[in-house]
Design a protein around this motif. Structure first.
Motif, mmCIF file in Angstrom:
data_model
loop_
_atom_site.group_PDB
_atom_site.id
_atom_site.type_symbol
_atom_site.label_atom_id
_atom_site.label_comp_id
_atom_site.label_asym_id
_atom_site.label_seq_id
_atom_site.Cartn_x
_atom_site.Cartn_y
_atom_site.Cartn_z
ATOM 1 N N ASP A 13 0.812 -1.216 0.000
ATOM 2 C CA ASP A 13 0.000 0.000 0.000
ATOM 3 C C ASP A 13 0.845 1.266 0.000
ATOM 4 O OD1 ASP A 13 -2.343 -1.529 0.080
ATOM 5 O OD2 ASP A 13 -2.305 -1.620 2.268
ATOM 6 N N ALA A 14 2.150 1.108 0.083
ATOM 7 C CA ALA A 14 3.051 2.261 0.107
ATOM 8 C C ALA A 14 3.124 2.900 -1.277
ATOM 9 C CB ALA A 14 4.439 1.823 0.551
ATOM 10 N N PRO A 15 3.494 4.171 -1.323
ATOM 11 C CA PRO A 15 3.681 4.828 -2.629
ATOM 12 C C PRO A 15 4.746 4.099 -3.456
ATOM 13 C CG PRO A 15 3.748 6.428 -0.841
ATOM 14 C CD PRO A 15 3.737 5.070 -0.206
ATOM 15 N N LYS A 16 4.627 4.204 -4.765
ATOM 16 C CA LYS A 16 5.571 3.530 -5.682
ATOM 17 C C LYS A 16 7.019 3.928 -5.379
ATOM 18 C CE LYS A 16 2.841 1.208 -8.470
ATOM 19 N NZ LYS A 16 2.820 -0.232 -8.454
ATOM 20 N N SER A 17 7.235 5.196 -4.998
ATOM 21 C CA SER A 17 8.603 5.643 -4.718
ATOM 22 C C SER A 17 9.194 4.896 -3.526
ATOM 23 C CB SER A 17 8.632 7.146 -4.474
ATOM 24 O OG SER A 17 7.776 7.491 -3.398
ATOM 25 N N ILE A 18 8.389 4.616 -2.516
ATOM 26 C CA ILE A 18 8.858 3.862 -1.354
ATOM 27 C C ILE A 18 9.151 2.418 -1.754
ATOM 28 C CG2 ILE A 18 8.248 2.983 0.952
ATOM 29 C CD1 ILE A 18 8.765 6.010 0.873
ATOM 30 N N GLN A 19 8.256 1.828 -2.540
ATOM 31 C CA GLN A 19 8.452 0.450 -2.996
ATOM 32 C C GLN A 19 9.753 0.335 -3.793
ATOM 33 O OE1 GLN A 19 4.979 -1.103 -5.009
ATOM 34 N NE2 GLN A 19 3.602 -0.240 -3.484
ATOM 35 N N ALA A 21 12.375 2.362 -3.632
ATOM 36 C CA ALA A 21 13.505 2.585 -2.727
ATOM 37 C C ALA A 21 13.852 1.305 -1.969
ATOM 38 C CB ALA A 21 13.193 3.716 -1.747
ATOM 39 N N VAL A 22 12.844 0.612 -1.480
ATOM 40 C CA VAL A 22 13.070 -0.643 -0.765
ATOM 41 C C VAL A 22 13.719 -1.672 -1.695
ATOM 42 C CG1 VAL A 22 11.917 -2.601 0.368
ATOM 43 C CG2 VAL A 22 11.257 -0.252 0.940
ATOM 44 N N ASP A 23 13.234 -1.753 -2.922
ATOM 45 C CA ASP A 23 13.815 -2.689 -3.894
ATOM 46 C C ASP A 23 15.276 -2.346 -4.190
ATOM 47 O OD1 ASP A 23 11.452 -4.105 -4.094
ATOM 48 O OD2 ASP A 23 10.827 -3.149 -5.979
ATOM 49 N N LEU A 24 15.568 -1.054 -4.341
ATOM 50 C CA LEU A 24 16.945 -0.646 -4.630
ATOM 51 C C LEU A 24 17.868 -0.954 -3.457
ATOM 52 C CD1 LEU A 24 16.275 2.762 -6.416
ATOM 53 C CD2 LEU A 24 17.152 0.666 -7.462
ATOM 54 N N ILE A 25 17.410 -0.672 -2.247
ATOM 55 C CA ILE A 25 18.211 -0.976 -1.064
ATOM 56 C C ILE A 25 18.491 -2.470 -0.988
ATOM 57 C CG2 ILE A 25 18.167 -1.042 1.471
ATOM 58 C CD1 ILE A 25 16.541 1.640 1.269
ATOM 59 N N GLN A 26 17.470 -3.265 -1.216
ATOM 60 C CA GLN A 26 17.630 -4.721 -1.173
ATOM 61 C C GLN A 26 18.631 -5.177 -2.231
ATOM 62 O OE1 GLN A 26 13.981 -6.915 -1.654
ATOM 63 N NE2 GLN A 26 14.955 -8.881 -1.327
ATOM 64 N N LEU A 27 18.521 -4.642 -3.441
ATOM 65 C CA LEU A 27 19.438 -4.999 -4.521
ATOM 66 C C LEU A 27 20.880 -4.663 -4.159
ATOM 67 C CD1 LEU A 27 19.799 -5.890 -7.541
ATOM 68 C CD2 LEU A 27 19.573 -3.471 -8.108
ATOM 69 N N LEU A 28 21.090 -3.473 -3.626
ATOM 70 C CA LEU A 28 22.444 -3.054 -3.260
ATOM 71 C C LEU A 28 22.997 -3.898 -2.118
ATOM 72 C CD1 LEU A 28 21.863 0.794 -3.516
ATOM 73 C CD2 LEU A 28 23.256 -0.602 -5.063
ATOM 74 N N GLU A 29 22.168 -4.169 -1.115
ATOM 75 C CA GLU A 29 22.632 -4.960 0.024
ATOM 76 C C GLU A 29 22.904 -6.410 -0.363
ATOM 77 O OE1 GLU A 29 19.703 -4.307 3.088
ATOM 78 O OE2 GLU A 29 20.648 -2.421 3.704
ATOM 79 N N GLU A 30 22.014 -7.006 -1.150
ATOM 80 C CA GLU A 30 22.199 -8.404 -1.547
ATOM 81 C C GLU A 30 23.459 -8.599 -2.387
ATOM 82 O OE1 GLU A 30 18.564 -9.627 -3.433
ATOM 83 O OE2 GLU A 30 17.546 -9.939 -1.520
ATOM 84 N N ASN A 31 23.819 -7.566 -3.144
ATOM 85 C CA ASN A 31 25.013 -7.649 -3.981
ATOM 86 C C ASN A 31 26.254 -7.108 -3.285
ATOM 87 O OD1 ASN A 31 24.271 -8.709 -6.790
ATOM 88 N ND2 ASN A 31 22.581 -7.343 -6.268
ATOM 89 N N LYS A 32 26.094 -6.814 -1.988
ATOM 90 C CA LYS A 32 27.207 -6.361 -1.150
ATOM 91 C C LYS A 32 27.965 -5.188 -1.778
ATOM 92 C CE LYS A 32 27.866 -10.868 1.092
ATOM 93 N NZ LYS A 32 26.517 -11.310 0.905
#
Length: 57
Positions: A13-19, A21-32
């Protein structure tokens, strides 16, 4: 018989920008990705998108 009713995620239910941002953070963290490298890349990306926005692209 049990029905499987998954709880809706607050992120859905969050705004697309928040969704995004979460995806980008996850991508960066998962790829160390190193924090400094991630910040630099995000600054380049932000500048590019701001330029496109100003140009009406």
């Amino acid at each position: 018989m049990t029905t499987n009713n998954p709880q809706p995620s607050p992120l859905n239910d969050a705004p697309k920008s928040i969704q995004l941002a979460v995806d980008l953070i996850q991508l960066l963290e998962e790829n160390k990705i190193d924090t400094a490298t991630a910040i630099e890349a995000l600054e380049i990306t932000l500048a590019d998108f701001k330029t496109k926005q100003q140009q009406g692209v």
